[in-house]
Each structure stands twice: as structure tokens, then as C-alpha cells.
Scaffold this motif. Structure first.
Motif, PDB file in Angstrom:
ATOM      1  N   GLY A   1      -0.599   7.805 -38.291  1.00  0.00           N
ATOM      2  CA  GLY A   1       0.345   8.268 -37.282  1.00  0.00           C
ATOM      3  C   GLY A   1       0.944   9.633 -37.585  1.00  0.00           C
ATOM      4  N   LEU A   2       0.126  10.533 -38.135  1.00  0.00           N
ATOM      5  CA  LEU A   2       0.587  11.884 -38.439  1.00  0.00           C
ATOM      6  C   LEU A   2       0.058  12.856 -37.383  1.00  0.00           C
ATOM      7  CD1 LEU A   2      -0.420  11.835 -42.224  1.00  0.00           C
ATOM      8  CD2 LEU A   2       1.916  11.588 -41.339  1.00  0.00           C
ATOM      9  N   ASP A   3       0.842  13.908 -37.107  1.00  0.00           N
ATOM     10  CA  ASP A   3       0.325  14.990 -36.268  1.00  0.00           C
ATOM     11  C   ASP A   3      -0.726  15.748 -37.070  1.00  0.00           C
ATOM     12  OD1 ASP A   3       2.033  14.370 -34.194  1.00  0.00           O
ATOM     13  OD2 ASP A   3       3.626  15.669 -34.960  1.00  0.00           O
ATOM     14  N   CYS A   4      -1.715  16.274 -36.389  1.00  0.00           N
ATOM     15  CA  CYS A   4      -2.828  16.903 -37.105  1.00  0.00           C
ATOM     16  C   CYS A   4      -3.335  18.140 -36.376  1.00  0.00           C
ATOM     17  CB  CYS A   4      -3.965  15.880 -37.234  1.00  0.00           C
ATOM     18  SG  CYS A   4      -5.425  16.516 -38.072  1.00  0.00           S
ATOM     19  N   THR A   5      -3.413  19.235 -37.104  1.00  0.00           N
ATOM     20  CA  THR A   5      -4.020  20.466 -36.580  1.00  0.00           C
ATOM     21  C   THR A   5      -5.136  20.884 -37.531  1.00  0.00           C
ATOM     22  OG1 THR A   5      -1.920  21.183 -35.634  1.00  0.00           O
ATOM     23  CG2 THR A   5      -3.612  22.880 -35.939  1.00  0.00           C
ATOM     24  N   VAL A   6      -6.314  21.126 -36.979  1.00  0.00           N
ATOM     25  CA  VAL A   6      -7.458  21.519 -37.808  1.00  0.00           C
ATOM     26  C   VAL A   6      -7.868  22.954 -37.452  1.00  0.00           C
ATOM     27  CG1 VAL A   6      -9.855  21.040 -38.432  1.00  0.00           C
ATOM     28  CG2 VAL A   6      -8.265  19.145 -37.977  1.00  0.00           C
ATOM     29  N   TYR A   7      -7.969  23.799 -38.473  1.00  0.00           N
ATOM     30  CA  TYR A   7      -8.434  25.167 -38.282  1.00  0.00           C
ATOM     31  C   TYR A   7      -9.916  25.234 -38.599  1.00  0.00           C
ATOM     32  CZ  TYR A   7      -3.593  26.544 -37.856  1.00  0.00           C
ATOM     33  OH  TYR A   7      -2.304  26.671 -37.418  1.00  0.00           O
ATOM     34  N   MET A   8     -10.661  25.824 -37.689  1.00  0.00           N
ATOM     35  CA  MET A   8     -12.119  25.881 -37.829  1.00  0.00           C
ATOM     36  C   MET A   8     -12.585  27.231 -37.308  1.00  0.00           C
ATOM     37  SD  MET A   8     -14.650  22.913 -36.441  1.00  0.00           S
ATOM     38  CE  MET A   8     -16.366  22.788 -36.866  1.00  0.00           C
ATOM     39  N   GLY A   9     -13.418  27.909 -38.081  1.00  0.00           N
ATOM     40  CA  GLY A   9     -13.946  29.198 -37.639  1.00  0.00           C
ATOM     41  C   GLY A   9     -14.640  29.052 -36.298  1.00  0.00           C
ATOM     42  N   LYS A  10     -14.485  30.068 -35.452  1.00  0.00           N
ATOM     43  CA  LYS A  10     -15.045  29.965 -34.106  1.00  0.00           C
ATOM     44  C   LYS A  10     -16.559  29.754 -34.168  1.00  0.00           C
ATOM     45  CE  LYS A  10     -14.679  32.173 -29.601  1.00  0.00           C
ATOM     46  NZ  LYS A  10     -16.022  32.704 -29.339  1.00  0.00           N
ATOM     47  N   ILE A  11     -17.222  30.458 -35.099  1.00  0.00           N
ATOM     48  CA  ILE A  11     -18.679  30.297 -35.224  1.00  0.00           C
ATOM     49  C   ILE A  11     -19.021  28.856 -35.598  1.00  0.00           C
ATOM     50  CG2 ILE A  11     -20.669  30.939 -36.670  1.00  0.00           C
ATOM     51  CD1 ILE A  11     -19.572  33.784 -36.700  1.00  0.00           C
ATOM     52  N   ASP A  12     -18.207  28.281 -36.473  1.00  0.00           N
ATOM     53  CA  ASP A  12     -18.457  26.894 -36.884  1.00  0.00           C
ATOM     54  C   ASP A  12     -18.213  25.912 -35.739  1.00  0.00           C
ATOM     55  OD1 ASP A  12     -19.181  27.717 -39.407  1.00  0.00           O
ATOM     56  OD2 ASP A  12     -17.173  27.438 -40.252  1.00  0.00           O
ATOM     57  N   THR A  13     -17.213  26.205 -34.898  1.00  0.00           N
ATOM     58  CA  THR A  13     -16.982  25.286 -33.765  1.00  0.00           C
ATOM     59  C   THR A  13     -18.203  25.270 -32.857  1.00  0.00           C
ATOM     60  OG1 THR A  13     -15.957  26.983 -32.348  1.00  0.00           O
ATOM     61  CG2 THR A  13     -14.474  25.678 -33.736  1.00  0.00           C
ATOM     62  N   GLU A  14     -18.888  26.410 -32.811  1.00  0.00           N
ATOM     63  CA  GLU A  14     -20.075  26.458 -31.950  1.00  0.00           C
ATOM     64  C   GLU A  14     -21.246  25.719 -32.578  1.00  0.00           C
ATOM     65  OE1 GLU A  14     -20.255  30.666 -31.400  1.00  0.00           O
ATOM     66  OE2 GLU A  14     -18.510  30.633 -30.054  1.00  0.00           O
ATOM     67  N   ARG A  15     -21.440  25.890 -33.908  1.00  0.00           N
ATOM     68  CA  ARG A  15     -22.608  25.211 -34.483  1.00  0.00           C
ATOM     69  C   ARG A  15     -22.340  23.761 -34.850  1.00  0.00           C
ATOM     70  NH1 ARG A  15     -23.654  28.595 -40.143  1.00  0.00           N
ATOM     71  NH2 ARG A  15     -21.477  28.884 -40.690  1.00  0.00           N
ATOM     72  N   GLN A  16     -21.071  23.330 -34.764  1.00  0.00           N
ATOM     73  CA  GLN A  16     -20.751  21.933 -35.059  1.00  0.00           C
ATOM     74  C   GLN A  16     -19.924  21.342 -33.920  1.00  0.00           C
ATOM     75  OE1 GLN A  16     -22.042  20.430 -37.635  1.00  0.00           O
ATOM     76  NE2 GLN A  16     -22.684  22.112 -38.958  1.00  0.00           N
ATOM     77  N   ALA A  17     -20.399  21.573 -32.702  1.00  0.00           N
ATOM     78  CA  ALA A  17     -19.620  21.187 -31.524  1.00  0.00           C
ATOM     79  C   ALA A  17     -19.327  19.682 -31.493  1.00  0.00           C
ATOM     80  CB  ALA A  17     -20.365  21.606 -30.262  1.00  0.00           C
ATOM     81  N   LEU A  18     -20.263  18.895 -31.998  1.00  0.00           N
ATOM     82  CA  LEU A  18     -20.075  17.446 -31.966  1.00  0.00           C
ATOM     83  C   LEU A  18     -18.835  17.057 -32.772  1.00  0.00           C
ATOM     84  CD1 LEU A  18     -21.252  14.671 -31.179  1.00  0.00           C
ATOM     85  CD2 LEU A  18     -22.502  14.705 -33.345  1.00  0.00           C
ATOM     86  N   ASN A  19     -18.656  17.697 -33.927  1.00  0.00           N
ATOM     87  CA  ASN A  19     -17.493  17.363 -34.741  1.00  0.00           C
ATOM     88  C   ASN A  19     -16.182  17.836 -34.105  1.00  0.00           C
ATOM     89  OD1 ASN A  19     -18.466  15.761 -36.753  1.00  0.00           O
ATOM     90  ND2 ASN A  19     -18.887  17.442 -38.190  1.00  0.00           N
ATOM     91  N   VAL A  20     -16.220  18.940 -33.361  1.00  0.00           N
ATOM     92  CA  VAL A  20     -15.021  19.383 -32.638  1.00  0.00           C
ATOM     93  C   VAL A  20     -14.616  18.294 -31.652  1.00  0.00           C
ATOM     94  CG1 VAL A  20     -14.048  21.118 -31.092  1.00  0.00           C
ATOM     95  CG2 VAL A  20     -15.613  21.815 -32.920  1.00  0.00           C
ATOM     96  N   ALA A  21     -15.600  17.776 -30.942  1.00  0.00           N
ATOM     97  CA  ALA A  21     -15.316  16.718 -29.976  1.00  0.00           C
ATOM     98  C   ALA A  21     -14.774  15.468 -30.672  1.00  0.00           C
ATOM     99  CB  ALA A  21     -16.585  16.390 -29.194  1.00  0.00           C
ATOM    100  N   ARG A  22     -15.343  15.146 -31.818  1.00  0.00           N
ATOM    101  CA  ARG A  22     -14.857  13.960 -32.553  1.00  0.00           C
ATOM    102  C   ARG A  22     -13.396  14.124 -32.951  1.00  0.00           C
ATOM    103  NH1 ARG A  22     -18.764  13.136 -37.487  1.00  0.00           N
ATOM    104  NH2 ARG A  22     -17.786  11.105 -37.799  1.00  0.00           N
ATOM    105  N   MET A  23     -13.054  15.321 -33.458  1.00  0.00           N
ATOM    106  CA  MET A  23     -11.659  15.549 -33.870  1.00  0.00           C
ATOM    107  C   MET A  23     -10.710  15.415 -32.691  1.00  0.00           C
ATOM    108  SD  MET A  23     -11.903  18.611 -36.679  1.00  0.00           S
ATOM    109  CE  MET A  23     -13.369  19.488 -36.202  1.00  0.00           C
TER     110      MET A  23
END
Lengths: 302, 439
Positions: free
Chosen positions: B149-171
Motif C-alpha cells: 500500500g505504498l505510493d510508487c513512482t518509477v523513473y525509466m529512460g524514454k528509450i527503455d520505455t520504448e524497448r520494454q513497453a510491456l513492462n511499462v504497461a505492467r507497472m
């Protein structure tokens, strides 16, 4: 603070004698270009034509500036893209010193260590530099810098923060020569519309543990009125983002060489630190001097 | 400082390093803004108290068992082993996989995240932030944040969000905010800068849940201790099953948490060789790589002194790897130390070698590994000739940390191998009876 007040400490004591606060201005070397940055750094000093800053902070851009806010980071990134080098910092220091104004370098530790701490200090000193501000180097990791800065007679300015314990305030101030840099907000750099209530509290805490300390306050000052407020309780008012922003705006407007915006902000700030305390600040200063508590929130900018 | 030293010596933490100020000899330390110092001291104090508190350790053990699914099994990769280089005595190594890919969330990252999430709660903080490269640490952090039950913010390089889009959606599905970092090189190092900036401003209520054995002290210590379970389990599993220790232990190294996790309990065993495989990208000679120890120089990055990919002035160089999780221009300081003293050997594996091993494991064992882990798999195929002759003609044992599963990497594999995603048409459709033009 070591017993020797250092170059910048002696200057701040003189300014204190004039009954006003000191003003420090930060700009990068290398932004918008190396040549224009040298002009801009000189413009900070007033160049003999007008009142300027008392101390210039020459920022040496770094690829991973974890303490910089968006404005300063943007300018620094562009300077790196345009090829700024470590050695350019010494040219910048020389340019400022030629105007008769003190200059310190502010940068992240890896660049100094990579250049060679001893060599960096030697080149800084021979360029006429007064010392260095190290945002990511605390006295805990500074053994080499302490030794080398002693050898070259350079000032060393470490940072304190509202989260520093009294013990750390005491030991950090003791390791400084010149003055101590109080970061007034729990945050990264960036011009704000009002300065933080944390600033006067932190300065008071520093003075409680180290009564003779000279204290600069940075992070958040953006205009003459703020500068006036901060000058009423600190020895040195530090301005960065608000100055860098004028250069970003000039580039945005297609006139990167145009320093009129910069000169206007400098003039406003320089007038601010000379305006004397406001009525409210006078009360607060008296309270600080008499040692009564200043820990009520909202004293500044409310 | 003196008080900290006293506390250190009382605790059952493995090994004597780091020292009380967070140094592994010349490496490590705390190169951070003063604004973070108090938080680092608080974190260290809380960590040392927690690991000495039976309530904390038993709660963590329960979570690791009932939520993560530990212990993770050891799988002998028999068919994969047939492709390995032989020892000087002509023996084929037996390659044993430590199956961290079977953990909840699909990698070793959850081990550390659960430990730090418990610490966050203990410190009375209500928000966690994290940096992530491949997204595995981000997913694990988002998972623990949901659980606690914690608030969560994840920082991810824009290039990485593109090559790991599935994990962005999971988060996002798990309720985390994902910030695509557009500064610098838009990869893991920049995500770490932005997370650090957030922390400087939010440290009162926020814990920065670093996902690797990197960053300022105490993170390299704390993350190693939360990942140590990997090697502790594997050591016992091998002794139980084979009656002896492995001849070599191997793992991929980006920041280096899965490697420290599996190495830690074997460091005191002098006969166990330790291999760390870094991301060689397109080859070290091309400059397009993330092989920090193999090709970097000592410097300061992200609060630690360690090997860094940097230019002549000390500006951090962009790293390159096909694997987002290894695409980092620094490395945990303990790895730099293990390299310096010669206890572990670090070698670079190219993108091409890793992808070959990725496909080989998939097709010989039915296990699709993370591309990160595939670097370790490619590495162990090569180490046979350097293994000492083992006793009584026994085949040598190589323990590899299979740190994560490759579901997240399927898109990368599709483009690397040019996989046909349409499915092969039936023969009749391709070539109708009676003959088409091809016949």
C-alpha cells in the motif's frame, strides 16, 4: 570554518562591514557558446559600469548533474553538446578575475578527480580562482581535496541542508574555508516564486553551532526582493537558475549573444542586496542576534 | 562514525566489507549532496537494526517463501551443456541453472524489493521511487508497493520505455506512476539521476528503492544482503544434490545485483571460480558496449567510486547493450573490488553471442531467458578450457544465475532473428496440389 577566512571569507567580512549582503551569481562556462559564456560571466561582475555580483560561480557542466534542476541542467547539457571542456573553466575564471571579481568553480567531483585533483587546484589557482564549491562531495570523502586546497590556498565550500544534523553542521562548517553553502530548500536548484522558510532556520542553526561562520544561501532566489530578504539573514545571496534562464530565453528568442536580460536581472539583484532590511526582516534580524527562536514558519515570501 | 563501527562489528553480515563508511578498499563511498546524507544514515541504521530483529527477518522469509515462491530450484541444463567448450581434460561441464526466472515478477529483483519495502514501512515512509532499465526492477517495485500500500513512482529512460513497453504497461497496471526520462541518454543512468533528484526533494516521506548493488553506501551493502539468498540457497542445494561445491559460479553484470547475490556466499571458497559477464554490445573495439570493468576506468558516478565508462574529461559515456538491464555505464563497487583483488573475473559478451545463447537455451531446454541472463549463458559456454581438472574424472559443475525470464524480450528477439509472427502457412495453402509457380 578554519581560522583562516580565505579569499572569499575576507571579502564577505568586508561586505558585512558595509552593512549589506553579498551577491554570488552562477553561470556555466560553455553556454550558449564558449565565447558568449565568457562575455556573460564578465557581465555578472558589472564590468566597472554598474553594480554586479561580488562572487562569480563558474559552473563546469557535467553529464550526470544530480543536484541540478531542469533549467541549469538544460543549459549544461547544451554546453556539453557544444563541446565544453574542463580546461575551459580556467579560461572563464581568468576572464572573471580580469574584471577584479572573485571566482570559484562549482562542479561535480568526477570531473576534478579525472583532471587530477592536484592539477585542477594548480590550474585553478594560477587562473586567479579563489576556490571551489563541491555539491556532491561532502567532507566525508574529501581527504584529498582538503589536502590539495590547503597546498594551493584555495577556498573550499561545502553544502549544508535542512536535513543536516547539528553534528554534521558543525563538522561541515569546520571543514569549509571561505563560507558554507546553505541549501535553503529540500530540493534541487531552480528559481522559485518565493524563497523557503527553511532558509532562515538553517542559517540560525548554523550560527548556533558555529557563531563565526559565514553563510551563503542558495536555491530559490530569483529577484531583487528575494535577494533583499535573504541578505537580511545571510552573508551571501546565491543566484543561479534565474540567471541561466535569461540566457536560455535569449537563445529561444534567436539572440543568444543578447545579454540585456541577464544584465537587468543582475542589476535588480545587486540593488536588492544593497537595499537594507525590510521592516519585518529588521525584527527578525534583531531576534536572530538576540538568540530568540526564529522557528516559526512562513517568515519569508509569505 | 565510531558508533557505526561498533554496530557493524556486532552484526552477522557476511564479510568484513564494506567498512563503516561504505568503502570496499578504494571503491564505494558516499559521493552525494549533503541533502541526502541524513537519509543514507537513517537507512543504514534502520537496515542494521532490521537484520538483527527476528520479527523483520521472519517476515521477510515468509514473504520470500509464500509470495515469491522461494527457494528457486536448480535445473541441470543437460542439452544446453552439450554445446559448451570442454575442459583441458576433455570433459563437458555440467551447467546448472539457478532459476530466479521462476520468482514472482520473473526475476531476482523481487528479493531486494521485498526487503527494502519492509524497511520503508519500518521507517514510516509512505512512498517509494525506483529507477529501472529493463523494467524488471520497476515491475518488482510496483508489485511490492501494491502489496504494502505504498505510493510508487518509477523513473525509466524514454528509450527503455520504448524497448520494454510491456513492462511499462505492467507497472501502470500495478498502480505505479511511470516517468519516461528524456534527459541525457534517456537510459538507466539518466533514470537514476532523475530518481536521485526526486529523492533530494522528497526524502522526508520517500524511500529511494535502488535496484542494484550500486549507488552510495549503504545501497551496495543492503542490496547484496537482500540478494544473498540466491547464493545461500544454491550452495546448500548443490551440496545436497552433488555433495560438493561448484567449480565455477557465473552471472551477468550490469549494476551487478544478481551477480553479487549468487557470488556472496562463495567468495570465501577459494576453489570456486567467479565469473561476471558484462555487456560487450557490438564489441568493445567499437565503443558501443556497456562493459564497464572490462573497458572502463575508475571514477565517481551515482554516489560511488567504481569503474565508469567515461571520456577524457570524466563525462560519462553512453553505454550500449541490446539488453536494457545491462545498459549502464557504471557497476557496483564491490565488483570493482573483486576485480581489483582478482577474486572474480569479468569478461564481455557481445549482443550477438548473448542472442545466440538466448535462442540456444530456448531450443534445448524450453526455457526462454532474459537477454541479460543470456550474457551469462553465453559466457559459461566458453569457460570450460579454463576450469581446473576436477577430482576423479568428474565433470565440472558450473552454476549460472538465470536471473530472469525472457517474456519481456520477445519483441527484441522478433526483430533480432527476423522471426515470423504470422505463423507458417500450411503446405496446401503455400503450394496447392496441381502445382504453383514454384513447382
Amino acid at each position: 570554518m578554519s581560522t583562516d577566512p580565505g579569499h572569499t571569507g575576507r571579502m564577505l567580512l568586508q561586505i558585512r562591514g558595509q552593512g549589506r549582503g553579498g551577491l554570488a551569481g552562477f553561470l556555466h562556462v560553455g553556454y550558449p557558446t564558449l565565447d558568449i559564456s565568457l562575455q556573460a560571466l564578465k557581465a555578472l561582475t558589472g564590468e566597472g559600469d554598474s553594480e554586479g555580483v561580488d562572487l562569480v560561480e563558474v559552473g563546469l557542466p557535467y553529464s550526470d548533474p544530480m543536484m541540478d534542476g531542469a533549467t541549469i541542467q538544460r543549459a549544461g547539457t547544451r554546453a556539453l553538446q557544444r563541446g565544453v571542456r574542463t580546461r575551459d573553466a580556467f579560461r572563464a575564471v581568468e576572464a572573471v578575475a580580469s574584471c577584479g571579481t572573485s571566482a570559484v568553480v562549482m562542479t561535480y567531483w568526477n570531473l576534478v578527480e579525472r583532471y587530477g585533483t592536484d592539477r585542477f587546484a594548480r590550474d585553478l589557482a594560477s587562473a586567479g580562482g579563489a576556490g571551489m564549491i563541491t555539491p556532491d562531495l561532502t567532507p566525508n570523502e574529501a581527504q584529498e581535496w582538503l589536502r590539495v586546497s590547503d597546498a594551493y590556498g584555495l577556498d573550499r565550500i561545502f553544502l549544508v541542508s535542512p536535513s543536516s544534523t547539528d553534528e554534521r553542521l558543525r563538522s561541515t562548517v569546520a571543514a569549509c574555508r571561505g563560507w558554507v553553502y546553505a541549501t535553503s530548500l529540500m530540493g534541487v536548484t531552480g528559481a522559485r516564486t518565493q524563497t523557503s522558510a527553511a532558509a532562515p532556520e538553517l542559517v540560525l542553526r548554523v550560527r548556533e553551532v558555529a557563531p563565526s561562520a559565514l553563510v551563503g544561501v542558495g536555491l530559490g532566489v530569483s529577484n531583487g526582493e528575494h535577494a533583499r530578504e535573504v541578505a537580511s539573514f545571510a552573508d551571501l545571496v546565491i543566484v543561479g537558475s534565474a540567471l541561466v534562464k535569461t540566457l536560455l530565453d535569449a537563445e529561444e528568442a534567436g539572440r543568444p549573444e543578447d545579454l540585456t536580460g541577464l544584465r537587468a536581472v543582475v542589476a535588480d539583484l545587486a540593488a536588492g542586496v544593497r537595499a537594507g532590511p525590510t521592516e519585518r526582516n529588521r525584527e527578525r534580524s534583531a531576534a536572530v542576534a538576540s538568540g530568540t527562536s526564529q522557528r516559526s514558519p512562513g517568515l519569508v515570501g509569505t | 562514525m565510531s558508533r557505526q563501527s561498533a554496530v557493524t562489528s556486532e552484526l552477522p553480515l557476511g564479510g568484513s566489507l564494506p567498512d563503516a563508511s561504505g568503502h570496499f578498499d578504494r571503491f564505494g563511498g558516499r559521493f552525494v549532496p549533503e541533502a541526502l546524507f541524513a537519509a543514507l544514515l537513517q537507512l543504514e541504521e534502520e537496515f542494521r537494526a532490521a537484520v538483527a530483529d527476528p520479527r523483520f527477518t521472519s517476515e521477510l522469509s515468509e514473504l520470500l517463501a509464500d509470495y515469491t515462491g522461494r527457494p528457486s530450484p536448480i535445473t541441470e541444463a543437460k542439452r544446453f551443456s552439450e554445446h559448451a567448450a570442454v575442459t583441458p581434460a576433455g570433459q563437458l561441464p555440467r551447467i546448472l541453472l539457478k532459476r530466479e526466472d521462476l520468482n514472482h515478477t520473473g526475476s531476482h529483483k523481487i528479493n531486494n524489493v521485498l526487503g527494502q519495502a519492509l524497511l520503508t514501512r519500518r521507517m514510516g515512509k509512505t512512498r517509494v521511487i525506483a529507477e529501472t532499465g529493463a523494467g524488471q526492477h520497476g515491475v518488482a517495485t510496483a508489485t511490492a508497493a501494491a502489496l504494502f500500500g505504498l505510493d510508487c513512482t518509477v523513473y525509466m529512460g524514454k528509450i527503455d520505455t520504448e524497448r520494454q513497453a510491456l513492462n511499462v504497461a505492467r507497472m501502470r497496471l500495478l498502480g505505479a506512476e511511470v516517468i519516461a526520462v528524456e534527459s541525457g541518454t534517456q537510459t538507466l543512468k539518466d533514470a537514476m539521476n532523475d530518481a536521485m533528484r526526486d529523492w533530494v526533494a522528497s526524502v522526508d516521506h520517500t524511500h529511494y528503492l535502488i535496484g542494484s548493488v550500486a549507488g552510495p553506501h549503504p545501497f551496495p551493502l543492503l542490496v547484496r544482503e537482500f540478494q544473498r539468498v540466491i547464493g545461500t540457497e544454491a550452495r546448500a542445494q548443490l551440496l545436497d544434490r552433488f555433495g560438493r561445491l561448484p567449480d565455477a559460479v557465473a552471472a551477468c553484470v550490469g549494476g551487478g545485483s544478481n551477480a553479487m547475490g549468487i557470488f556472496a556466499d562463495f567468495i570465501p571458497d577459494p576453489d570456486v571460480a567467479l565469473y561476471g559477464f558484462e555487456a560487450g554490445g557490438e564489441g568493445i573495439e567499437t565503443g558501443q558496449h556497456a562493459a564497464t570493468i572490462s573497458a572502463g576506468e575508475i571514477g565517481v558516478l551515482h554516489g560511488m567510486r567504481t569503474f565508469v565508462l567515461q571520456d577524457e574529461d570524466g563525462q560519462t559515456k553512453a553505454s550500449h547493450s541490446i539488453s536494457a538491464g545491462l545498459d549502464y555505464p557504471g557497476v557496483g563497487p564491490e565488483h570493482s573490488w573483486l576485480h581489483q583483488i582478482g577474486r572474480a573475473q569479468y569478461e564481455a559478451i557481445t549482443d550477438a553471442e548473448a542472442m545466440d545463447a538466448f535462442r540456444l537455451l530456448s531450443q534445448t531446454e524450453g526455457i526462454v531467458p532474459a537477454i541479460e541472463s543470456a550474457h551469462a549463458l553465453a559466457g559459461v559456454l566458453k569457460v570450460g578450457p579454463r576450469l581446473p581438472a576436477s577430482e576423479a574424472g568428474e565433470r565440472p559443475l558450473i552454476l549460472v544465475n538465470l536471473s530472469g525470464r525472457g517474456d519481456k524480450d520477445v519483441d527484441t528477439a522478433i526483430s533480432w532473428f527476423g522471426l515470423n509472427t504470422a505463423g507458417t502457412a500450411t503446405e496446401s495453402a503455400v503450394a496447392p496440389p496441381g502445382g504453383g509457380p514454384e513447382r
